[in-house]
Design a protein around this motif. Structure first.
Motif, PDB file in Angstrom:
ATOM      1  N   THR A 126      39.369 -26.051  91.567  1.00  0.00           N
ATOM      2  CA  THR A 126      39.707 -27.372  91.193  1.00  0.00           C
ATOM      3  C   THR A 126      41.337 -27.455  90.846  1.00  0.00           C
ATOM      4  N   SER A 151      44.242 -29.158  92.789  1.00  0.00           N
ATOM      5  CA  SER A 151      45.022 -30.344  92.009  1.00  0.00           C
ATOM      6  C   SER A 151      46.318 -30.113  91.858  1.00  0.00           C
ATOM      7  N   CYS A 191      47.730 -32.588  94.215  1.00  0.00           N
ATOM      8  CA  CYS A 191      47.440 -33.751  94.141  1.00  0.00           C
ATOM      9  C   CYS A 191      48.266 -34.437  92.676  1.00  0.00           C
ATOM     10  N   LEU A 192      48.414 -33.851  91.737  1.00  0.00           N
ATOM     11  CA  LEU A 192      48.434 -34.370  90.490  1.00  0.00           C
ATOM     12  C   LEU A 192      49.982 -34.076  89.747  1.00  0.00           C
ATOM     13  N   PRO A 233      39.939 -34.691  87.048  1.00  0.00           N
ATOM     14  CA  PRO A 233      38.920 -34.097  87.753  1.00  0.00           C
ATOM     15  C   PRO A 233      37.721 -33.467  86.930  1.00  0.00           C
TER      16      PRO A 233
END
Length: 210
Positions: free
Chosen positions: A40, A44, A47-48, A88
């Protein structure tokens, strides 16, 4: 379910050590968890932003240490709050609660292993009662407020992450294991009514407040 399985396993193997307990219960959870966190975190990165990644990383590390629920309690304003929506690992709060319940259950079972039945009943009843009282404080406040009455205590949003209000669930699960041994119909009926109230009361108070 957890309380049922824990107590059943302990009854079958009453001399289980803490290392055996940890390897059978905790390792089974944390090996897949470590893999999920690494995967994850890698995804990520695309995405973050930096702040969200840092917060997510703190939650992941805390989860591996068995205290993800406390980290979320310190860093967010609530489970359904905006500052929690992009983490998440938000759902890992319950894994922290599960780890803490595992440890507490093992210590309690070791402590009560050679105690008299009456002592065991009193200890579990008192502990479960205090835990249940803490669990229903917020639903009870909503119920009182919906009736137009003044509630003497404030809403505690962080109780969602706490371990103490969930201990009674563990004890209730273990109680189900011994229910077939209860021959008294009145006692069985009383337990069924109490279980029904514990299930329906939080949902009823929530619907009244909304």
């Amino acid at each position: 379910i957890m309380g049922f399985l824990l107590i059943k396993g302990f009854i079958n193997k009453p001399e289980i050590t803490i290392l055996q307990f940890a390897s059978r219960k905790l390792a089974r959870l944390y090996i897949p968890l470590a893999a999920a966190i690494i995967l994850t975190c890698g995804l990520s990165l695309f995405c973050l932003d930096a702040n969200l990644l840092a917060n997510m990383g703190q939650t992941g590390i805390s989860s591996l240490l068995g205290e993800g629920n406390f980290q979320l309690k310190r860093s967010t304003t609530g489970y359904f709050a905006h500052d929690s929506s992009l983490n998440p690992f938000l759902h890992l709060w319950y894994l922290g609660v599960t780890t803490q319940l595992f440890v507490l259950a093992y210590l309690a079972l070791v402590f009560l292993r050679h105690k008299k039945t009456r002592t065991i009943i009193w200890v579990l009843s008192l502990t479960g009662g205090i835990s249940l009282f803490c669990a229903i404080l917020n639903p009870l406040r909503s119920f009182i407020s919906s009736a137009g009455l003044i509630c003497p205590w404030e809403y505690n949003v962080f109780s969602y992450y706490d371990t103490i209000p969930r201990i009674w669930e563990l004890i209730a699960g273990g109680t189900v294991l011994i229910l077939p041994e209860i021959r008294n119909r009145k006692a069985s009926l009383l337990l069924c009514v109490a279980a029904l109230i514990m299930i329906l009361f939080p949902a009823l108070s929530k619907s009244c407040s909304s």
